[in-house]
Design a protein around this motif. Structure first.
Motif, PDB file in Angstrom:
ATOM      1  N   GLU A   2       1.069  -1.357  -0.332  1.00 42.08           N
ATOM      2  CA  GLU A   2       0.100   0.153   0.017  1.00 42.08           C
ATOM      3  C   GLU A   2       0.784   1.112  -0.189  1.00 42.08           C
ATOM      4  O   GLU A   2       1.970   1.667   0.633  1.00 42.08           O
ATOM      5  N   GLN A   3       0.523   1.911  -0.135  1.00 42.58           N
ATOM      6  CA  GLN A   3       1.429   4.169  -0.242  1.00 42.58           C
ATOM      7  C   GLN A   3       0.574   4.089   0.713  1.00 42.58           C
ATOM      8  O   GLN A   3      -0.995   4.740   1.370  1.00 42.58           O
ATOM      9  N   PHE A   4       1.378   5.453   1.543  1.00 44.42           N
ATOM     10  CA  PHE A   4       1.206   6.314   2.570  1.00 44.42           C
ATOM     11  C   PHE A   4       2.054   7.418   2.199  1.00 44.42           C
ATOM     12  O   PHE A   4       3.211   7.691   1.915  1.00 44.42           O
ATOM     13  N   VAL A   5       0.953   7.955   2.891  1.00 46.27           N
ATOM     14  CA  VAL A   5       1.633   9.677   3.063  1.00 46.27           C
ATOM     15  C   VAL A   5       2.035  10.131   4.130  1.00 46.27           C
ATOM     16  O   VAL A   5       1.298   9.939   4.936  1.00 46.27           O
ATOM     17  N   LEU A   6       3.154  10.977   3.896  1.00 47.13           N
ATOM     18  CA  LEU A   6       3.458  11.143   5.250  1.00 47.13           C
ATOM     19  C   LEU A   6       3.841  13.233   5.412  1.00 47.13           C
ATOM     20  O   LEU A   6       3.718  13.791   4.250  1.00 47.13           O
ATOM     21  N   PHE A   7       2.907  14.054   6.308  1.00 49.89           N
ATOM     22  CA  PHE A   7       3.073  14.947   6.127  1.00 49.89           C
ATOM     23  C   PHE A   7       3.620  15.763   7.973  1.00 49.89           C
ATOM     24  O   PHE A   7       2.716  14.987   8.958  1.00 49.89           O
ATOM     25  N   GLY A   8       4.478  16.278   8.004  1.00 53.20           N
ATOM     26  CA  GLY A   8       5.678  16.317   9.298  1.00 53.20           C
ATOM     27  C   GLY A   8       6.127  18.437   9.564  1.00 53.20           C
ATOM     28  O   GLY A   8       5.332  18.581   8.105  1.00 53.20           O
ATOM     29  N   THR A   9       6.479  18.610  10.733  1.00 46.06           N
ATOM     30  CA  THR A   9       7.281  19.730  10.997  1.00 46.06           C
ATOM     31  C   THR A   9       8.306  19.240  11.437  1.00 46.06           C
ATOM     32  O   THR A   9       9.235  18.553  11.197  1.00 46.06           O
ATOM     33  N   TYR A  10       8.959  20.781  10.880  1.00 42.13           N
ATOM     34  CA  TYR A  10      10.427  20.549  11.067  1.00 42.13           C
ATOM     35  C   TYR A  10      10.730  21.899  12.399  1.00 42.13           C
ATOM     36  O   TYR A  10      10.041  22.145  12.230  1.00 42.13           O
ATOM     37  N   LYS A  57       3.993  -2.581   3.306  1.00 41.75           N
ATOM     38  CA  LYS A  57       2.599  -3.782   3.702  1.00 41.75           C
ATOM     39  C   LYS A  57       1.681  -2.849   5.103  1.00 41.75           C
ATOM     40  O   LYS A  57       0.479  -3.539   4.889  1.00 41.75           O
ATOM     41  N   THR A  58       2.279  -2.222   6.035  1.00 38.52           N
ATOM     42  CA  THR A  58       1.523  -1.367   7.426  1.00 38.52           C
ATOM     43  C   THR A  58       1.593  -0.136   7.342  1.00 38.52           C
ATOM     44  O   THR A  58       3.061   0.464   7.529  1.00 38.52           O
ATOM     45  N   LEU A  59       0.848   0.625   7.821  1.00 39.81           N
ATOM     46  CA  LEU A  59       0.350   1.758   8.427  1.00 39.81           C
ATOM     47  C   LEU A  59       1.840   1.855   9.381  1.00 39.81           C
ATOM     48  O   LEU A  59       2.671   2.333  10.268  1.00 39.81           O
ATOM     49  N   GLU A  60       2.086   1.144   9.835  1.00 37.78           N
ATOM     50  CA  GLU A  60       2.381   0.487  11.443  1.00 37.78           C
ATOM     51  C   GLU A  60       4.348   0.206  10.770  1.00 37.78           C
ATOM     52  O   GLU A  60       5.165   0.972  11.876  1.00 37.78           O
ATOM     53  N   GLU A  61       4.837  -0.381  10.029  1.00 38.63           N
ATOM     54  CA  GLU A  61       5.955  -0.308   8.921  1.00 38.63           C
ATOM     55  C   GLU A  61       6.233   1.099   9.062  1.00 38.63           C
ATOM     56  O   GLU A  61       7.588   0.854   9.849  1.00 38.63           O
ATOM     57  N   VAL A  62       5.567   2.166   8.293  1.00 37.59           N
ATOM     58  CA  VAL A  62       5.879   3.490   7.692  1.00 37.59           C
ATOM     59  C   VAL A  62       6.175   4.603   9.047  1.00 37.59           C
ATOM     60  O   VAL A  62       7.139   4.357   9.541  1.00 37.59           O
ATOM     61  N   LYS A  63       5.355   4.242  10.350  1.00 33.08           N
ATOM     62  CA  LYS A  63       6.063   4.651  11.564  1.00 33.08           C
ATOM     63  C   LYS A  63       6.922   4.385  12.110  1.00 33.08           C
ATOM     64  O   LYS A  63       7.945   5.134  12.405  1.00 33.08           O
ATOM     65  N   LYS A  64       7.501   2.621  12.113  1.00 30.24           N
ATOM     66  CA  LYS A  64       8.283   2.712  13.100  1.00 30.24           C
ATOM     67  C   LYS A  64       9.883   2.759  11.746  1.00 30.24           C
ATOM     68  O   LYS A  64      10.440   3.670  12.753  1.00 30.24           O
ATOM     69  N   LEU A  65       9.330   3.676  10.494  1.00 32.01           N
ATOM     70  CA  LEU A  65      10.421   3.454   9.691  1.00 32.01           C
ATOM     71  C   LEU A  65      10.889   5.368  10.166  1.00 32.01           C
ATOM     72  O   LEU A  65      12.244   5.749  10.781  1.00 32.01           O
ATOM     73  N   LEU A  66       9.795   5.826  10.471  1.00 30.00           N
ATOM     74  CA  LEU A  66      10.007   7.451  10.559  1.00 30.00           C
ATOM     75  C   LEU A  66      10.807   7.524  12.010  1.00 30.00           C
ATOM     76  O   LEU A  66      11.599   8.055  11.744  1.00 30.00           O
ATOM     77  N   GLU A  67       9.892   6.878  13.140  1.00 30.70           N
ATOM     78  CA  GLU A  67      10.286   7.267  14.240  1.00 30.70           C
ATOM     79  C   GLU A  67      11.773   6.614  14.478  1.00 30.70           C
ATOM     80  O   GLU A  67      12.484   6.420  15.474  1.00 30.70           O
ATOM     81  N   SER A  68      12.566   5.984  13.858  1.00 27.54           N
ATOM     82  CA  SER A  68      14.109   4.737  13.769  1.00 27.54           C
ATOM     83  C   SER A  68      14.632   6.377  12.894  1.00 27.54           C
ATOM     84  O   SER A  68      16.159   6.302  13.066  1.00 27.54           O
ATOM     85  N   ASP A  69      13.968   7.552  12.162  1.00 31.95           N
ATOM     86  CA  ASP A  69      15.513   7.959  11.907  1.00 31.95           C
ATOM     87  C   ASP A  69      15.870   9.214  12.365  1.00 31.95           C
ATOM     88  O   ASP A  69      15.428   9.990  13.737  1.00 31.95           O
ATOM     89  N   ILE A  70      17.424   9.595  12.264  1.00 31.00           N
ATOM     90  CA  ILE A  70      17.781  10.272  13.164  1.00 31.00           C
ATOM     91  C   ILE A  70      16.776  11.467  13.560  1.00 31.00           C
ATOM     92  O   ILE A  70      17.092  12.399  14.334  1.00 31.00           O
ATOM     93  N   TYR A  71      16.254  11.987  11.992  1.00 31.41           N
ATOM     94  CA  TYR A  71      15.733  13.704  12.096  1.00 31.41           C
ATOM     95  C   TYR A  71      14.656  13.619  13.203  1.00 31.41           C
ATOM     96  O   TYR A  71      13.924  14.249  14.212  1.00 31.41           O
TER      97      TYR A  71
END
Length: 89
Positions: A2-10, A57-71
């Motif tokens: 599936e595709q997921f979109v990220l919106f965030g702030t700096y 595959k899942t929303l949780e997978e994307v969230k984990k990837l983002l939460e493990s990013d150094i930023y």
């Protein structure tokens, strides 16, 4: 997949604050792109917001990837909201 979109702030002064972490961040994004997980990601021109598109595959997978990013870990990104996305065109 599936595709997921990220919106965030700096954070304030993100350009300066991200400098020590930028190479690590970009190397990781390059690997995610090579794996077909990351479609695109980057800041808006004003550098207040981040936008991205992921394939996973899942929303949780994307969230984990983002939460493990150094930023995220270093507070460069101050919010990350991810939503399932349907590409119309």
């Amino acid at each position: 997949m599936e595709q997921f979109v990220l919106f965030g702030t700096y954070c304030e002064n993100a350009i300066a604050k991200r400098a020590p972490f930028r190479d690590q961040h970009l190397d990781r994004l390059s690997k995610l792109k090579d794996q077909g997980i990351l479609i695109t990601l980057g800041p808006t021109k004003c550098t207040r917001y981040v936008f991205g598109i992921f394939q996973a595959k899942t929303l949780e997978e994307v969230k984990k990837l983002l939460e493990s990013d150094i930023y995220w870990k270093e507070g460069i990104w101050t919010s990350i909201d991810v939503y399932p996305w349907t590409q119309a065109f």
